[in-house]
Design an enzyme around this catalytic site. Structure first.
Site, mmCIF file in Angstrom:
data_model
loop_
_atom_site.group_PDB
_atom_site.id
_atom_site.type_symbol
_atom_site.label_atom_id
_atom_site.label_comp_id
_atom_site.label_asym_id
_atom_site.label_seq_id
_atom_site.Cartn_x
_atom_site.Cartn_y
_atom_site.Cartn_z
ATOM 1 N N THR A 1 -17.786 39.582 -28.735
ATOM 2 C CA THR A 1 -18.584 39.164 -27.586
ATOM 3 C C THR A 1 -19.891 38.615 -28.146
ATOM 4 O OG1 THR A 1 -19.702 41.301 -27.276
ATOM 5 C CG2 THR A 1 -17.594 40.991 -26.132
ATOM 6 N N HIS A 2 -20.410 37.598 -27.511
ATOM 7 C CA HIS A 2 -21.648 36.944 -27.979
ATOM 8 C C HIS A 2 -21.528 36.496 -29.437
ATOM 9 C CE1 HIS A 2 -23.658 38.356 -24.317
ATOM 10 N NE2 HIS A 2 -23.070 39.532 -24.541
ATOM 11 N N ASN B 1 -8.524 20.288 -43.746
ATOM 12 C CA ASN B 1 -9.099 20.220 -42.395
ATOM 13 C C ASN B 1 -8.048 20.383 -41.298
ATOM 14 O OD1 ASN B 1 -11.595 19.577 -43.627
ATOM 15 N ND2 ASN B 1 -11.014 17.415 -43.702
ATOM 16 N N ASN C 1 0.823 -1.215 0.000
ATOM 17 C CA ASN C 1 0.000 0.000 0.000
ATOM 18 C C ASN C 1 0.853 1.259 0.000
ATOM 19 O OD1 ASN C 1 -2.073 -1.808 0.211
ATOM 20 N ND2 ASN C 1 -2.743 -1.203 2.242
ATOM 21 N N GLU D 1 -9.091 20.197 -33.656
ATOM 22 C CA GLU D 1 -10.301 19.517 -33.170
ATOM 23 C C GLU D 1 -9.959 18.504 -32.091
ATOM 24 O OE1 GLU D 1 -13.242 19.470 -37.017
ATOM 25 O OE2 GLU D 1 -11.463 18.225 -37.135
ATOM 26 N N SER E 1 -9.936 15.258 -47.307
ATOM 27 C CA SER E 1 -11.137 14.418 -47.304
ATOM 28 C C SER E 1 -10.978 13.312 -48.338
ATOM 29 C CB SER E 1 -12.363 15.273 -47.651
ATOM 30 O OG SER E 1 -13.461 14.463 -48.004
ATOM 31 N N LYS F 1 -10.956 19.924 -49.697
ATOM 32 C CA LYS F 1 -10.917 20.101 -48.241
ATOM 33 C C LYS F 1 -9.501 20.213 -47.687
ATOM 34 C CE LYS F 1 -13.694 20.459 -45.734
ATOM 35 N NZ LYS F 1 -14.448 19.466 -44.921
#
Length: 440
Positions: A194-195, A325, A149, A330, A317, A323
């Protein structure tokens, strides 16, 4: 200080191997010292055997994790053996044999010849069995005054300290890259949002430096986690100490811990709690990375095109030939969610357990180790992503539309004596009229 160096000189002369401190014996005997599993368990008191199906369930995933702890478990064993010699439990000759055997294990591990297999149960068992097999009775004395332990707790603490230091170093390197990026492109104007709508004028420099500030705060969180775990649990045994006067301060000093974790029950109680604290600090780092990845994905779209990614960090792709990417961003964006899930696992695993050791907590090793590795790798990848992004000066310049300076207009009126609210409304009416004109 964030990092307290392990005084390996007290354990053995050290040299650097692949960038890490490795204890190297002067003379290695038994080059093929690797031996098969199915050795006797440390807890076995007769000849009965544990059902192999149960044993596989209990240990198969954990053996891979224990392999990563091997070096740190050996360090803990060397320190413990040295302490046993100091208090008279083992002789100098016995210590020399144990020391030699442990250094052999390190050397074999460096050659991938000391590999955990089904039947070994855990790294602690394999190490003790190796010492007993190769050095006889002295191998049976290494476990005096300790339990698996506190062994595993010590190894996890040492491993976590080393990984937190590595992560801090990677964060410092990423800060340097953001500063260089800001120095090169900082004067280029950039819309602030903003927003999700245009708000005020900003710049590439202001944007990049925001990540510098964020990472600097993240390092403070990493240091807090490091300082919390920088206490040695070695000597707490199964969680209730032992009726032998161990020199815990001595082993703590040998292993580079700032202090001894005194209460043996809390040593076990802190497992899970400390790991959760570590992951909380990692989440801070990954939140910063998530923000940068999200911005990078938005600002590299064709609609924005504020940043241009190099081909080195993009993929394509299989069906759409045009494409390009930014998969890297991500995948970086996702990592905070993975570690947040691991944090939840650890908190859940360590909840509702009574005081003392409970084997449920064995399952906290994987989310801890995985999270440390994810964070370190993510910092490296974020640095690569940043170094492969280039601001599009022309696109950014044309995006600096007049509405970004509306607040500035209002404040200029304030400086001429108008109240802010009147100035705000006056400027606001101009943009309402402009909007109505455009609608027609």
């Amino acid at each position: 200080m964030f990092h307290r160096k392990v005084d390996f000189c007290k354990l053995n002369k050290a040299r650097w191997h692949h960038g890490n401190p490795v204890l190297v014996p002067k003379n290695i005997g038994n080059e093929d010292g690797f031996f098969v599993g199915n050795m006797k368990k440390l807890w076995q008191k007769n000849n009965y055997k544990l059902d192999p199906v149960i044993e596989a369930f209990e240990t198969k995933g954990d053996l891979l994790l224990d392999q990563k702890l091997l070096t740190y478990d050996v360090y803990g064993s060397i320190a413990h053996a040295k302490m046993l010699k100091k208090i008279g439990i083992i002789s100098s000759d016995e210590f020399s044999k144990i020391h030699k055997g442990l250094l052999e294990i390190l050397e074999l591990n460096n050659k991938n010849k000391f590999v955990l297999e089904p039947g070994d149960e855990d790294i602690h068992t394999k190490i003790e069995n190796y010492l007993t097999k190769n050095y006889g009775e002295v191998g049976k004395k290494i476990h005096t005054g300790r339990s698996r332990n506190d062994q595993v707790l010590t190894a996890i603490r040492l491993y976590s300290k080393a990984e937190l230091k590595n992560i801090q170093n990677e964060a410092v390197e990423l800060i340097k890259s953001f500063k260089l990026f800001s120095k090169e492109y900082g004067s280029i104007p950039m819309p602030g949002y903003t927003h999700m709508q245009k708000a005020m004028a900003s710049s590439i420099g202001l944007w990049a430096e925001s990540f510098v500030s964020s990472l600097e705060d993240d390092i403070k969180s990493l240091k807090a986690a490091y300082n919390l775990i920088d206490q040695s649990p070695l000597g707490s045994a199964a969680g209730y100490g032992v009726p032998i006067e161990l020199d815990k301060k001595y082993t703590a000093s040998l292993l580079g811990f700032k202090k001894v974790q005194e209460n043996p029950i809390y040593c076990q109680g802190s497992r899970g709690k400390f790991e959760a604290f570590i992951l909380a600090s990692l989440i801070q780092v990954l939140l910063t990375i998530n923000k940068f990845a999200s911005d990078s994905l938005l600002f590299t779209t064709q609609e924005f095109a504020f940043l241009k990614p190099s081909s080195a960090v993009t993929t394509g792709s299989s069906i759409m030939p045009q494409k390009k990417n930014l998969d890297l961003a991500e995948l970086l964006r996702s990592k905070v969610h993975l570690v947040l899930g691991n944090y939840t696992q650890i908190v859940s695993l360590s909840s509702n357990l009574i005081s003392g050791y409970n084997r449920d907590i064995q399952d906290s090793k994987k989310p801890l180790m995985e999270s440390l590795e994810i964070t370190q790798e993510s910092l490296k990848m974020t640095k690569i992503l940043l170094e492969n992004l280039t601001p599009d000066k022309g696109k950014l310049k044309t995006s600096m539309t007049e509405d970004l300076f509306a607040t500035e207009k209002a404040l200029k009126l304030v400086l001429k004596g108008e109240s802010f609210r009147d100035a705000y409304r006056k400027v606001g009416k101009e943009y309402v009229k402009e909007g109505e004109k455009n609608e027609k």
